[in-house]
Design a protein around this motif. Structure first.
Motif, PDB file in Angstrom:
ATOM      1  N   THR A 278      -2.809   4.090   2.199  1.00 39.27           N
ATOM      2  CA  THR A 278      -3.847   4.284   1.190  1.00 39.27           C
ATOM      3  C   THR A 278      -3.584   3.293   0.066  1.00 39.27           C
ATOM      4  O   THR A 278      -2.452   2.841  -0.109  1.00 39.27           O
ATOM      5  CB  THR A 278      -3.836   5.724   0.624  1.00 39.27           C
ATOM      6  OG1 THR A 278      -2.539   6.021   0.130  1.00 39.27           O
ATOM      7  CG2 THR A 278      -4.218   6.743   1.673  1.00 39.27           C
ATOM      8  N   PRO A 279      -4.624   2.948  -0.706  1.00 42.41           N
ATOM      9  CA  PRO A 279      -4.382   2.070  -1.858  1.00 42.41           C
ATOM     10  C   PRO A 279      -3.321   2.693  -2.756  1.00 42.41           C
ATOM     11  O   PRO A 279      -3.205   3.916  -2.845  1.00 42.41           O
ATOM     12  CB  PRO A 279      -5.738   2.000  -2.555  1.00 42.41           C
ATOM     13  CG  PRO A 279      -6.724   2.319  -1.489  1.00 42.41           C
ATOM     14  CD  PRO A 279      -6.023   3.295  -0.565  1.00 42.41           C
TER      15      PRO A 279
ATOM     16  N   LEU B 249       0.853  -1.192   0.000  1.00 40.69           N
ATOM     17  CA  LEU B 249       0.000   0.000   0.000  1.00 40.69           C
ATOM     18  C   LEU B 249       0.884   1.236   0.000  1.00 40.69           C
ATOM     19  O   LEU B 249       2.036   1.180   0.409  1.00 40.69           O
ATOM     20  CB  LEU B 249      -0.881   0.027   1.254  1.00 40.69           C
ATOM     21  CG  LEU B 249      -1.838  -1.151   1.431  1.00 40.69           C
ATOM     22  CD1 LEU B 249      -2.433  -1.132   2.829  1.00 40.69           C
ATOM     23  CD2 LEU B 249      -2.943  -1.087   0.383  1.00 40.69           C
ATOM     24  N   ALA B 250       0.338   2.348  -0.452  1.00 40.34           N
ATOM     25  CA  ALA B 250       1.068   3.605  -0.331  1.00 40.34           C
ATOM     26  C   ALA B 250       1.063   3.978   1.149  1.00 40.34           C
ATOM     27  O   ALA B 250       0.064   3.795   1.839  1.00 40.34           O
ATOM     28  CB  ALA B 250       0.392   4.691  -1.168  1.00 40.34           C
ATOM     29  N   ALA B 251       2.176   4.475   1.645  1.00 43.26           N
ATOM     30  CA  ALA B 251       2.272   4.850   3.059  1.00 43.26           C
ATOM     31  C   ALA B 251       3.035   6.151   3.176  1.00 43.26           C
ATOM     32  O   ALA B 251       3.971   6.408   2.421  1.00 43.26           O
ATOM     33  CB  ALA B 251       2.976   3.751   3.850  1.00 43.26           C
ATOM     34  N   ARG B 252       2.594   6.985   4.119  1.00 42.69           N
ATOM     35  CA  ARG B 252       3.273   8.252   4.371  1.00 42.69           C
ATOM     36  C   ARG B 252       3.130   8.584   5.849  1.00 42.69           C
ATOM     37  O   ARG B 252       2.202   8.103   6.515  1.00 42.69           O
ATOM     38  CB  ARG B 252       2.705   9.357   3.500  1.00 42.69           C
ATOM     39  CG  ARG B 252       1.275   9.732   3.854  1.00 42.69           C
ATOM     40  CD  ARG B 252       0.716  10.793   2.915  1.00 42.69           C
ATOM     41  NE  ARG B 252      -0.566  11.282   3.344  1.00 42.69           N
ATOM     42  CZ  ARG B 252      -1.720  10.640   3.189  1.00 42.69           C
ATOM     43  NH1 ARG B 252      -1.739   9.463   2.609  1.00 42.69           N
ATOM     44  NH2 ARG B 252      -2.842  11.173   3.607  1.00 42.69           N
ATOM     45  N   PRO B 253       4.021   9.412   6.355  1.00 40.95           N
ATOM     46  CA  PRO B 253       3.876   9.833   7.749  1.00 40.95           C
ATOM     47  C   PRO B 253       2.593  10.626   7.929  1.00 40.95           C
ATOM     48  O   PRO B 253       2.205  11.399   7.044  1.00 40.95           O
ATOM     49  CB  PRO B 253       5.095  10.720   7.992  1.00 40.95           C
ATOM     50  CG  PRO B 253       6.062  10.367   6.919  1.00 40.95           C
ATOM     51  CD  PRO B 253       5.237   9.928   5.745  1.00 40.95           C
ATOM     52  N   GLY B 254       1.930  10.439   9.021  1.00 42.64           N
ATOM     53  CA  GLY B 254       0.720  11.200   9.340  1.00 42.64           C
ATOM     54  C   GLY B 254       1.064  12.255  10.363  1.00 42.64           C
ATOM     55  O   GLY B 254       0.893  12.031  11.557  1.00 42.64           O
ATOM     56  N   LEU B 255       1.585  13.370   9.900  1.00 42.91           N
ATOM     57  CA  LEU B 255       2.035  14.418  10.804  1.00 42.91           C
ATOM     58  C   LEU B 255       0.969  15.487  10.958  1.00 42.91           C
ATOM     59  O   LEU B 255       0.554  16.104   9.986  1.00 42.91           O
ATOM     60  CB  LEU B 255       3.330  15.055  10.275  1.00 42.91           C
ATOM     61  CG  LEU B 255       4.494  14.091  10.061  1.00 42.91           C
ATOM     62  CD1 LEU B 255       5.651  14.793   9.386  1.00 42.91           C
ATOM     63  CD2 LEU B 255       4.920  13.495  11.383  1.00 42.91           C
ATOM     64  N   GLY B 256       0.505  15.702  12.170  1.00 46.51           N
ATOM     65  CA  GLY B 256      -0.432  16.772  12.467  1.00 46.51           C
ATOM     66  C   GLY B 256      -1.830  16.528  11.945  1.00 46.51           C
ATOM     67  O   GLY B 256      -2.050  15.761  11.022  1.00 46.51           O
TER      68      GLY B 256
ATOM     69  N   VAL C 149      -6.500   1.625  12.476  1.00 44.48           N
ATOM     70  CA  VAL C 149      -7.786   2.323  12.401  1.00 44.48           C
ATOM     71  C   VAL C 149      -8.190   2.364  10.933  1.00 44.48           C
ATOM     72  O   VAL C 149      -7.487   2.962  10.114  1.00 44.48           O
ATOM     73  CB  VAL C 149      -7.691   3.760  12.964  1.00 44.48           C
ATOM     74  CG1 VAL C 149      -9.051   4.447  12.902  1.00 44.48           C
ATOM     75  CG2 VAL C 149      -7.142   3.757  14.382  1.00 44.48           C
ATOM     76  N   PRO C 150      -9.321   1.720  10.578  1.00 46.04           N
ATOM     77  CA  PRO C 150      -9.758   1.745   9.172  1.00 46.04           C
ATOM     78  C   PRO C 150     -10.103   3.157   8.709  1.00 46.04           C
ATOM     79  O   PRO C 150     -10.482   4.015   9.509  1.00 46.04           O
ATOM     80  CB  PRO C 150     -11.017   0.871   9.173  1.00 46.04           C
ATOM     81  CG  PRO C 150     -10.965   0.088  10.434  1.00 46.04           C
ATOM     82  CD  PRO C 150     -10.213   0.920  11.418  1.00 46.04           C
ATOM     83  N   ALA C 151      -9.991   3.389   7.418  1.00 47.27           N
ATOM     84  CA  ALA C 151     -10.383   4.667   6.837  1.00 47.27           C
ATOM     85  C   ALA C 151     -11.852   4.927   7.155  1.00 47.27           C
ATOM     86  O   ALA C 151     -12.674   4.012   7.153  1.00 47.27           O
ATOM     87  CB  ALA C 151     -10.166   4.650   5.325  1.00 47.27           C
ATOM     88  N   GLY C 152     -12.170   6.166   7.455  1.00 52.64           N
ATOM     89  CA  GLY C 152     -13.544   6.543   7.731  1.00 52.64           C
ATOM     90  C   GLY C 152     -13.952   6.416   9.192  1.00 52.64           C
ATOM     91  O   GLY C 152     -15.039   6.843   9.561  1.00 52.64           O
TER      92      GLY C 152
END
Length: 195
Positions: free
Chosen positions: A185-186, A112-119, A163-166
């Protein structure tokens, strides 16, 4: 006790049938490392395998908590050597020194695409890595049957929350709680880091 005339005891080892030992299949060894081939060479690889399996099990289904058997070196809180990364002085979110590298490794492991979740409150599937302390998370959303669900999880250092999206989420951190978030994310789906 019955004794045969020749003097041997009915239950002696000589009279018992010989049973072959149970066959224990052996995993092939990597002779250069002297470990099973399917055993990861380092803790980071082992951690990523656990996370990938965990995400595959929970993705788009329901929240869940992973108690990994292995630690990823990038998620070290620095407490053992008395150092800190300078982020999150007990107030919640914190970023390990190389969160981008961690997100990239998780992306490769999960596909999956992954990125830091900052703020903010990032959109997408979340992996919350509890780095230090503890936090109680309240997760609210619709379960697989479309019914509303409200769940509470107590995360301690080293644990991972999916935690699932939504699904909405709020944290009630202890004074020394620190965590970091990776947004999944996909593949190819982009979105803002903060919401």
């Amino acid at each position: 006790m019955n004794m045969p005339i020749d003097g041997t005891t009915a239950g002696s080892p000589e009279d018992r049938p010989q049973v072959p030992p149970l066959h224990q299949p052996q995993r092939p060894l990597d002779r250069t490392l002297d470990r099973p081939i399917d055993q990861p060479a380092d803790p980071a690889e082992a951690y990523l395998r656990e996370v990938a399996l965990f995400v595959a099990l929970h993705l788009d289904r329901a929240p869940g908590v992973l108690w990994p058997e292995h630690d990823h070196p990038l998620l070290d809180d620095g407490a053992e050597d008395g150092t800190d990364d300078g982020e999150g002085d007990g107030d919640g979110p914190a970023a390990p020194p190389d969160l981008d590298a961690l997100a990239a490794q998780i992306a490769v492991a999960t596909g999956l695409a992954a990125r830091p979740g900052l703020g903010g409150v990032p959109p997408g599937h979340l992996l919350v890595h509890q780095i230090a302390g503890a936090a109680t998370w309240t997760i609210v959303g619709a379960d697989g049957d479309g019914r509303d669900a409200s769940l509470r999880y107590r995360l301690r250092a080293g644990e991972v929350l999916y935690v699932p999206a939504g699904w909405s989420r709020t944290a009630e951190p202890a004074g020394d709680a620190r965590w970091t978030v990776v947004v999944l994310t996909p593949e190819g789906a982009d979105g803002p880091t903060t919401g």
